[in-house]
Design a protein around this motif. Structure first.
Motif, PDB file in Angstrom:
ATOM      1  N   ILE A 177     -56.078  62.952  59.442  1.00 44.78           N
ATOM      2  CA  ILE A 177     -57.444  62.842  58.915  1.00 44.78           C
ATOM      3  C   ILE A 177     -58.259  64.023  59.432  1.00 44.78           C
ATOM      4  O   ILE A 177     -58.646  64.071  60.599  1.00 44.78           O
ATOM      5  CB  ILE A 177     -58.072  61.505  59.335  1.00 44.78           C
ATOM      6  N   GLN A 178     -58.526  64.969  58.548  1.00 46.20           N
ATOM      7  CA  GLN A 178     -59.216  66.189  58.953  1.00 46.20           C
ATOM      8  C   GLN A 178     -60.733  66.059  58.755  1.00 46.20           C
ATOM      9  O   GLN A 178     -61.370  66.872  58.085  1.00 46.20           O
ATOM     10  CB  GLN A 178     -58.672  67.397  58.195  1.00 46.20           C
ATOM     11  N   ARG A 179     -61.296  65.075  59.379  1.00 49.30           N
ATOM     12  CA  ARG A 179     -62.747  64.882  59.408  1.00 49.30           C
ATOM     13  C   ARG A 179     -63.044  63.866  60.500  1.00 49.30           C
ATOM     14  O   ARG A 179     -62.200  63.027  60.826  1.00 49.30           O
ATOM     15  CB  ARG A 179     -63.289  64.428  58.056  1.00 49.30           C
ATOM     16  N   GLN A 180     -64.273  63.922  61.050  1.00 49.09           N
ATOM     17  CA  GLN A 180     -64.599  63.097  62.212  1.00 49.09           C
ATOM     18  C   GLN A 180     -65.527  61.936  61.908  1.00 49.09           C
ATOM     19  O   GLN A 180     -65.930  61.212  62.825  1.00 49.09           O
ATOM     20  CB  GLN A 180     -65.205  63.973  63.310  1.00 49.09           C
ATOM     21  N   ASP A 181     -65.852  61.709  60.649  1.00 49.23           N
ATOM     22  CA  ASP A 181     -66.798  60.656  60.301  1.00 49.23           C
ATOM     23  C   ASP A 181     -66.081  59.399  59.813  1.00 49.23           C
ATOM     24  O   ASP A 181     -66.619  58.646  59.003  1.00 49.23           O
ATOM     25  CB  ASP A 181     -67.796  61.151  59.251  1.00 49.23           C
ATOM     26  N   ALA A 182     -64.862  59.154  60.315  1.00 49.39           N
ATOM     27  CA  ALA A 182     -64.117  57.946  59.953  1.00 49.39           C
ATOM     28  C   ALA A 182     -63.682  57.226  61.221  1.00 49.39           C
ATOM     29  O   ALA A 182     -63.395  57.854  62.239  1.00 49.39           O
ATOM     30  CB  ALA A 182     -62.901  58.297  59.105  1.00 49.39           C
ATOM     31  N   GLU A 183     -63.620  55.911  61.149  1.00 48.53           N
ATOM     32  CA  GLU A 183     -63.226  55.092  62.297  1.00 48.53           C
ATOM     33  C   GLU A 183     -61.931  54.326  62.061  1.00 48.53           C
ATOM     34  O   GLU A 183     -61.409  53.688  62.968  1.00 48.53           O
ATOM     35  CB  GLU A 183     -64.350  54.105  62.639  1.00 48.53           C
ATOM     36  N   ALA A 184     -61.408  54.387  60.837  1.00 53.85           N
ATOM     37  CA  ALA A 184     -60.150  53.714  60.511  1.00 53.85           C
ATOM     38  C   ALA A 184     -59.595  54.334  59.242  1.00 53.85           C
ATOM     39  O   ALA A 184     -60.280  55.107  58.553  1.00 53.85           O
ATOM     40  CB  ALA A 184     -60.354  52.211  60.337  1.00 53.85           C
ATOM     41  N   PHE A 185     -58.357  53.994  58.932  1.00 52.27           N
ATOM     42  CA  PHE A 185     -57.696  54.513  57.725  1.00 52.27           C
ATOM     43  C   PHE A 185     -57.234  53.357  56.850  1.00 52.27           C
ATOM     44  O   PHE A 185     -56.831  52.299  57.346  1.00 52.27           O
ATOM     45  CB  PHE A 185     -56.481  55.359  58.096  1.00 52.27           C
ATOM     46  N   ALA A 186     -57.261  53.576  55.527  1.00 51.65           N
ATOM     47  CA  ALA A 186     -56.708  52.614  54.569  1.00 51.65           C
ATOM     48  C   ALA A 186     -56.190  53.363  53.353  1.00 51.65           C
ATOM     49  O   ALA A 186     -56.694  54.447  53.025  1.00 51.65           O
ATOM     50  CB  ALA A 186     -57.753  51.595  54.138  1.00 51.65           C
ATOM     51  N   PRO A 187     -55.200  52.826  52.657  1.00 49.07           N
ATOM     52  CA  PRO A 187     -54.787  53.432  51.392  1.00 49.07           C
ATOM     53  C   PRO A 187     -55.888  53.265  50.353  1.00 49.07           C
ATOM     54  O   PRO A 187     -56.588  52.255  50.339  1.00 49.07           O
ATOM     55  CB  PRO A 187     -53.530  52.642  51.014  1.00 49.07           C
ATOM     56  N   ALA A 188     -56.020  54.272  49.498  1.00 56.24           N
ATOM     57  CA  ALA A 188     -57.060  54.246  48.462  1.00 56.24           C
ATOM     58  C   ALA A 188     -56.539  53.455  47.261  1.00 56.24           C
ATOM     59  O   ALA A 188     -56.141  54.032  46.240  1.00 56.24           O
ATOM     60  CB  ALA A 188     -57.455  55.662  48.079  1.00 56.24           C
ATOM     61  N   ALA A 189     -56.572  52.142  47.366  1.00 55.60           N
ATOM     62  CA  ALA A 189     -55.998  51.279  46.329  1.00 55.60           C
ATOM     63  C   ALA A 189     -56.730  51.417  44.999  1.00 55.60           C
ATOM     64  O   ALA A 189     -56.126  51.260  43.935  1.00 55.60           O
ATOM     65  CB  ALA A 189     -56.024  49.825  46.790  1.00 55.60           C
ATOM     66  N   ALA A 190     -58.018  51.716  45.040  1.00 52.37           N
ATOM     67  CA  ALA A 190     -58.774  51.858  43.801  1.00 52.37           C
ATOM     68  C   ALA A 190     -58.380  53.125  43.045  1.00 52.37           C
ATOM     69  O   ALA A 190     -58.564  53.208  41.830  1.00 52.37           O
ATOM     70  CB  ALA A 190     -60.267  51.873  44.099  1.00 52.37           C
ATOM     71  N   ILE A 191     -57.839  54.109  43.750  1.00 51.73           N
ATOM     72  CA  ILE A 191     -57.436  55.367  43.131  1.00 51.73           C
ATOM     73  C   ILE A 191     -55.979  55.316  42.691  1.00 51.73           C
ATOM     74  O   ILE A 191     -55.630  55.732  41.589  1.00 51.73           O
ATOM     75  CB  ILE A 191     -57.670  56.541  44.097  1.00 51.73           C
ATOM     76  N   ASP A 192     -55.103  54.818  43.564  1.00 55.86           N
ATOM     77  CA  ASP A 192     -53.671  54.737  43.255  1.00 55.86           C
ATOM     78  C   ASP A 192     -53.123  53.409  43.768  1.00 55.86           C
ATOM     79  O   ASP A 192     -52.595  53.325  44.878  1.00 55.86           O
ATOM     80  CB  ASP A 192     -52.932  55.913  43.900  1.00 55.86           C
ATOM     81  N   PRO A 193     -53.245  52.353  42.966  1.00 58.03           N
ATOM     82  CA  PRO A 193     -52.786  51.032  43.419  1.00 58.03           C
ATOM     83  C   PRO A 193     -51.295  50.987  43.702  1.00 58.03           C
ATOM     84  O   PRO A 193     -50.856  50.243  44.582  1.00 58.03           O
ATOM     85  CB  PRO A 193     -53.175  50.104  42.264  1.00 58.03           C
ATOM     86  N   LEU A 194     -50.500  51.767  42.983  1.00 55.84           N
ATOM     87  CA  LEU A 194     -49.053  51.761  43.235  1.00 55.84           C
ATOM     88  C   LEU A 194     -48.758  52.331  44.615  1.00 55.84           C
ATOM     89  O   LEU A 194     -47.922  51.789  45.353  1.00 55.84           O
ATOM     90  CB  LEU A 194     -48.319  52.560  42.160  1.00 55.84           C
TER      91      LEU A 194
END
Length: 241
Positions: A177-194
């Motif tokens: 994650i090349q940015r510092q304004d995030a506190e957790a990660f999740a898959p982008a299900a709305a963009i690529d549900p598969l």
């Protein structure tokens, strides 16, 4: 990781044809530069945004300048995906990424099938593990998200990892994650549900899902900390430590 010594601040005018961008320097000159990012760059390609570009002395290059990072809401975001594996290799070597124990070797670009290569094969005191790395530049409401566009290739890599685990090998996917304004990660299900569904299935099969955050500054980028992972399962989320 230090960025190339010859750098300049600029303003993004537009990003187009996936690998090109136009910028304006402080003196008013406009340049067409290389954009080393094949994704959509959703949320980090708005015209008018401050950017950092670097210069290459390679005379064979058509475009001497490269887009390195872009500033969104006072946060720098690394968009040069050609640096991602080098960042992860550095963090594996110096122990910042310590999920695989003490490493004896780090092999890059390992062929695992007739169609695919994975980024690393790690060997250490905890055995062997294949590792695929993905660059993450999208974040919304403090949550880093991948992918920023539908990725059939990324889904295929997950399937390769699932197959490796089924054959008795260690396997992991790591989101850088090349940015510092995030506190957790999740898959982008709305963009690529598969992709999101396959990532959840991979985790259930035994593929380790890791997320690490980089500190992105105009002079240097380095991986600094582990982030928790939220795997979306229908309307709810499953958190991994």
């Amino acid at each position: 990781m230090q960025l190339p010594p010859r750098r300049s601040a600029a303003i993004l005018l537009k990003r187009y044809k996936r690998f090109l961008a136009d910028v304006r320097l402080a003196d008013g000159r406009e340049l067409t530069i290389h954009c080393p990012n094949s994704g959509s760059m959703r949320g980090c390609s708005a015209p008018g945004s401050p950017v950092i570009i670097s210069h290459s002395d390679n005379p064979r290059r058509k475009y001497a300048w490269t887009l390195e990072m872009i500033q969104v809401d006072n946060s720098w975001i690394g968009v040069n995906t050609s640096l991602t594996n080098r960042l992860v290799h550095e963090a594996l070597a110096n122990g910042t990424i310590d999920d695989f124990g003490t490493l004896k070797s780090i092999r890059a670009e390992v062929k695992v099938s007739t169609k695919s290569r994975l980024d690393f094969l790690l060997e250490g005191d905890r055995g062997q593990s294949y590792l695929e790395v993905k660059n993450c530049s999208l974040a919304e409401e403090g949550l880093a998200l991948f992918p920023d566009a539908v990725t059939a290739r990324g889904t295929r890599h997950l399937e390769e990892l699932i197959t490796l685990v089924g054959s008795g090998y260690g396997a992991a996917v790591l989101f850088c994650i090349q940015r510092q304004d995030a506190e957790a990660f999740a898959p982008a299900a709305a963009i690529d549900p598969l992709y999101a569904a396959t990532l959840s299935r991979a985790a259930q099969a035994g593929v380790r899902v890791l997320a690490y955050q980089a500190r992105v500054e105009p002079e240097e980028i380095s991986i600094v900390r582990h982030l928790p992972v939220n795997l979306v399962e229908g309307p709810s989320q499953k958190r991994l430590p």
